[in-house]
Motif scaffolding. Sequence first.
Motif, PDB file in Angstrom:
ATOM      1  N   ILE A 195     -14.550  -4.117  -3.187  1.00 12.19           N
ATOM      2  CA  ILE A 195     -13.760  -4.355  -4.388  1.00 12.19           C
ATOM      3  C   ILE A 195     -12.530  -5.169  -3.992  1.00 12.19           C
ATOM      4  O   ILE A 195     -11.842  -4.827  -3.042  1.00 12.19           O
ATOM      5  CB  ILE A 195     -13.314  -3.030  -5.038  1.00 12.19           C
ATOM      6  N   GLN A 196     -12.269  -6.218  -4.739  1.00 11.88           N
ATOM      7  CA  GLN A 196     -11.072  -7.027  -4.509  1.00 11.88           C
ATOM      8  C   GLN A 196     -10.139  -6.852  -5.704  1.00 11.88           C
ATOM      9  O   GLN A 196     -10.570  -6.904  -6.850  1.00 11.88           O
ATOM     10  CB  GLN A 196     -11.420  -8.496  -4.354  1.00 11.88           C
ATOM     11  N   VAL A 197      -8.857  -6.649  -5.394  1.00 15.85           N
ATOM     12  CA  VAL A 197      -7.866  -6.453  -6.438  1.00 15.85           C
ATOM     13  C   VAL A 197      -6.692  -7.378  -6.166  1.00 15.85           C
ATOM     14  O   VAL A 197      -6.239  -7.493  -5.024  1.00 15.85           O
ATOM     15  CB  VAL A 197      -7.366  -4.982  -6.443  1.00 15.85           C
ATOM     16  N   LYS A 198      -6.208  -8.023  -7.218  1.00 16.98           N
ATOM     17  CA  LYS A 198      -5.014  -8.868  -7.068  1.00 16.98           C
ATOM     18  C   LYS A 198      -3.792  -7.978  -7.291  1.00 16.98           C
ATOM     19  O   LYS A 198      -3.761  -7.164  -8.210  1.00 16.98           O
ATOM     20  CB  LYS A 198      -5.042 -10.018  -8.056  1.00 16.98           C
ATOM     21  N   PHE A 199      -2.804  -8.169  -6.416  1.00 17.95           N
ATOM     22  CA  PHE A 199      -1.597  -7.348  -6.460  1.00 17.95           C
ATOM     23  C   PHE A 199      -0.444  -8.217  -5.985  1.00 17.95           C
ATOM     24  O   PHE A 199      -0.620  -9.055  -5.091  1.00 17.95           O
ATOM     25  CB  PHE A 199      -1.809  -6.140  -5.524  1.00 17.95           C
ATOM     26  N   GLU A 200       0.724  -8.049  -6.554  1.00 18.27           N
ATOM     27  CA  GLU A 200       1.874  -8.873  -6.162  1.00 18.27           C
ATOM     28  C   GLU A 200       2.108  -8.760  -4.663  1.00 18.27           C
ATOM     29  O   GLU A 200       2.145  -7.662  -4.112  1.00 18.27           O
ATOM     30  CB  GLU A 200       3.129  -8.425  -6.896  1.00 18.27           C
ATOM     31  N   THR A 201       2.274  -9.909  -4.019  1.00 22.12           N
ATOM     32  CA  THR A 201       2.419  -9.958  -2.566  1.00 22.12           C
ATOM     33  C   THR A 201       3.591  -9.127  -2.077  1.00 22.12           C
ATOM     34  O   THR A 201       3.463  -8.368  -1.114  1.00 22.12           O
ATOM     35  CB  THR A 201       2.552 -11.414  -2.090  1.00 22.12           C
ATOM     36  N   SER A 202       4.727  -9.241  -2.727  1.00 21.10           N
ATOM     37  CA  SER A 202       5.902  -8.487  -2.264  1.00 21.10           C
ATOM     38  C   SER A 202       5.664  -6.982  -2.356  1.00 21.10           C
ATOM     39  O   SER A 202       6.050  -6.224  -1.461  1.00 21.10           O
ATOM     40  CB  SER A 202       7.143  -8.881  -3.064  1.00 21.10           C
ATOM     41  N   LYS A 203       5.003  -6.535  -3.402  1.00 25.30           N
ATOM     42  CA  LYS A 203       4.692  -5.108  -3.538  1.00 25.30           C
ATOM     43  C   LYS A 203       3.674  -4.674  -2.489  1.00 25.30           C
ATOM     44  O   LYS A 203       3.786  -3.587  -1.918  1.00 25.30           O
ATOM     45  CB  LYS A 203       4.147  -4.816  -4.944  1.00 25.30           C
ATOM     46  N   TYR A 204       2.700  -5.530  -2.245  1.00 24.60           N
ATOM     47  CA  TYR A 204       1.688  -5.214  -1.234  1.00 24.60           C
ATOM     48  C   TYR A 204       2.315  -5.090   0.150  1.00 24.60           C
ATOM     49  O   TYR A 204       2.028  -4.155   0.900  1.00 24.60           O
ATOM     50  CB  TYR A 204       0.581  -6.269  -1.213  1.00 24.60           C
ATOM     51  N   LEU A 205       3.195  -6.030   0.493  1.00 24.58           N
ATOM     52  CA  LEU A 205       3.845  -5.996   1.801  1.00 24.58           C
ATOM     53  C   LEU A 205       4.702  -4.745   1.966  1.00 24.58           C
ATOM     54  O   LEU A 205       4.717  -4.115   3.030  1.00 24.58           O
ATOM     55  CB  LEU A 205       4.665  -7.267   2.034  1.00 24.58           C
ATOM     56  N   ALA A 206       5.419  -4.364   0.901  1.00 26.55           N
ATOM     57  CA  ALA A 206       6.226  -3.145   0.946  1.00 26.55           C
ATOM     58  C   ALA A 206       5.322  -1.915   1.082  1.00 26.55           C
ATOM     59  O   ALA A 206       5.599  -1.013   1.881  1.00 26.55           O
ATOM     60  CB  ALA A 206       7.088  -3.038  -0.312  1.00 26.55           C
ATOM     61  N   LEU A 207       4.242  -1.891   0.339  1.00 26.49           N
ATOM     62  CA  LEU A 207       3.296  -0.778   0.403  1.00 26.49           C
ATOM     63  C   LEU A 207       2.691  -0.662   1.795  1.00 26.49           C
ATOM     64  O   LEU A 207       2.629   0.428   2.383  1.00 26.49           O
ATOM     65  CB  LEU A 207       2.197  -0.999  -0.636  1.00 26.49           C
ATOM     66  N   LYS A 208       2.309  -1.786   2.345  1.00 26.07           N
ATOM     67  CA  LYS A 208       1.721  -1.819   3.684  1.00 26.07           C
ATOM     68  C   LYS A 208       2.726  -1.330   4.737  1.00 26.07           C
ATOM     69  O   LYS A 208       2.392  -0.537   5.619  1.00 26.07           O
ATOM     70  CB  LYS A 208       1.283  -3.256   3.975  1.00 26.07           C
TER      71      LYS A 208
END
Length: 90
Positions: free
Chosen positions: A6-19
């Motif tokens: 499954i591929q999901v688009k997510f805001e990059t800045s939020k993804y980086l913070a989550l990661k």
Amino acid sequence: MKLSAIQVKFETSKYLALKRYAAKKEVSLEQELEETLNRLYRKLVPPDVREYIEEGEEMERASKPKVKKEEKEPEKEQNQAEQPQDSQSV
């Protein structure tokens, strides 16, 4: 059981913070996402449909014959026997 990606688009800045914060807490994002998808599955898919799917998976597992791995040791020994030995003459 087959798995789907499954591929999901997510805001990059939020993804980086989550990661970043998941790594700090030693949490696997993939595992968290799988758990979330399983909760959604249980919430949205009716119980009788889930039961039907589970029964189909059980039948699929039961019908697959178990394949034994062939021992490769005799083959290895045979290959070594076929190789010429180096002889040193003085």
